[in-house]
Motif scaffolding. Sequence first.
Motif, mmCIF file in Angstrom:
data_model
loop_
_atom_site.group_PDB
_atom_site.id
_atom_site.type_symbol
_atom_site.label_atom_id
_atom_site.label_comp_id
_atom_site.label_asym_id
_atom_site.label_seq_id
_atom_site.Cartn_x
_atom_site.Cartn_y
_atom_site.Cartn_z
ATOM 1 N N GLN A 61 15.582 10.395 -7.566
ATOM 2 C CA GLN A 61 14.409 11.250 -7.434
ATOM 3 C C GLN A 61 13.695 11.394 -8.768
ATOM 4 O O GLN A 61 12.458 11.318 -8.850
ATOM 5 C CB GLN A 61 14.826 12.622 -6.886
ATOM 6 C CG GLN A 61 13.674 13.565 -6.620
ATOM 7 C CD GLN A 61 12.759 13.068 -5.532
ATOM 8 O OE1 GLN A 61 13.202 12.424 -4.585
ATOM 9 N NE2 GLN A 61 11.460 13.337 -5.664
ATOM 10 N N PHE A 64 12.076 7.969 -9.674
ATOM 11 C CA PHE A 64 10.869 7.732 -8.882
ATOM 12 C C PHE A 64 9.698 8.566 -9.402
ATOM 13 O O PHE A 64 8.551 8.102 -9.408
ATOM 14 C CB PHE A 64 11.112 8.052 -7.413
ATOM 15 C CG PHE A 64 12.021 7.068 -6.718
ATOM 16 C CD1 PHE A 64 12.460 5.921 -7.360
ATOM 17 C CD2 PHE A 64 12.437 7.293 -5.420
ATOM 18 C CE1 PHE A 64 13.297 5.018 -6.730
ATOM 19 C CE2 PHE A 64 13.269 6.389 -4.773
ATOM 20 C CZ PHE A 64 13.700 5.253 -5.435
ATOM 21 N N ASN A 67 8.346 7.035 -12.771
ATOM 22 C CA ASN A 67 7.657 5.751 -12.575
ATOM 23 C C ASN A 67 7.560 4.978 -13.892
ATOM 24 O O ASN A 67 6.516 4.430 -14.241
ATOM 25 C CB ASN A 67 6.272 5.979 -11.973
ATOM 26 C CG ASN A 67 5.693 4.712 -11.362
ATOM 27 O OD1 ASN A 67 6.430 3.838 -10.906
ATOM 28 N ND2 ASN A 67 4.377 4.586 -11.380
ATOM 29 N N GLU A 132 10.726 2.528 -6.128
ATOM 30 C CA GLU A 132 11.100 2.635 -4.723
ATOM 31 C C GLU A 132 11.344 1.282 -4.087
ATOM 32 O O GLU A 132 11.923 1.206 -2.991
ATOM 33 C CB GLU A 132 10.023 3.395 -3.937
ATOM 34 C CG GLU A 132 8.658 2.727 -3.924
ATOM 35 C CD GLU A 132 7.803 3.092 -5.129
ATOM 36 O OE1 GLU A 132 6.601 2.771 -5.118
ATOM 37 O OE2 GLU A 132 8.356 3.699 -6.066
ATOM 38 N N GLN A 133 10.916 0.206 -4.732
ATOM 39 C CA GLN A 133 11.155 -1.141 -4.231
ATOM 40 C C GLN A 133 12.306 -1.818 -4.963
ATOM 41 O O GLN A 133 13.190 -2.408 -4.342
ATOM 42 C CB GLN A 133 9.884 -1.998 -4.386
ATOM 43 C CG GLN A 133 8.662 -1.480 -3.658
ATOM 44 C CD GLN A 133 8.690 -1.815 -2.188
ATOM 45 O OE1 GLN A 133 9.499 -2.624 -1.748
ATOM 46 N NE2 GLN A 133 7.806 -1.203 -1.417
#
Length: 322
Positions: A61, A64, A67, A132-133
Amino acid sequence: MDPGAGDSSTHLTWGNVGLAFSFILLDGILSTSFGLGVGSSLLTAAVRCVVQLSVVALILQKVFETNNPWAVAGMACLLNLMGTAETVINKSKKRYDYMFPSVLFAMLGSTIPVSIIGIRFAMDVQPFWKPEQYIPVVGMLCGATISGIVVSVSYVLKEVYDNRDKVEMYLAFGASRFEACKPIARDALRLALTPNINQMSVIGIIAIPGMMTGAILGGSSVEQAARLQMVIMFMISSCTALSSIVTTILALGVVVDNEHRVRSDRIDTRPHAVYRARNWLVGKVVGAVEGAASSVVGGAKRLLGRHDSEDAGSDERTRLLG
């Protein structure tokens, strides 16, 4: 599929997790009833699963939200490091010298390039390091890689340690260590890659994999989810093959030296040092507790004996005075 419906259908609480945990308890009861001896291992694995996923959810979390490509790179390296530790410490009954760095090198050398190329070009994600990828894909690659490495290395060490006469016979007849170890390496790699081959052969018709299911639940079309699963499966197969080949070659290079000698002394069959240290510490603690308990019991017995002697003396004096 409506995104809102997908979100509402996947809103889970700890109550849902507890209900699912009852399935593990059922497995434990069945294991105890049939004397399988895996009940405690099953329960321990389930507890580890809950703790590890809870911790990784908190970490992911934060990653993400930031970033940041450096945070993503650190997370990828951490996953590979933890996968290496799991492979060497928990999964391998036999180990060879320098196994930890060789396994780490094989995992990094397979998961990182395959994930970068696969996400950037096969999955067409720009930039490839989107948290996230990228992180979930690296996690899946690490999990599959561990299985391949454990199977291949375990077979190599078992053959060299338990059946070293075969290798020594080839070497005695003038074969190089490459020629003597080639059958072992071939069988080890065949065993390591067989699960992936079997999984790809039944995927879609018999089994619907988790990645495809997750994509569908997340709102993707079934066609896109199927294509995504194809890409992931091909990445997993490539990663498993690369890591298994590297670790097999490195393991054989250590246990059969450049002078064409089988070095069984470089294979450690004892429990890992972590477990030996744990057992030593537990033994010390148990010994200290037993010593303290025996001291307390001995003191209580002496105290009771003193009271009994005093009571006996008092009764004797009363009898004499009477």
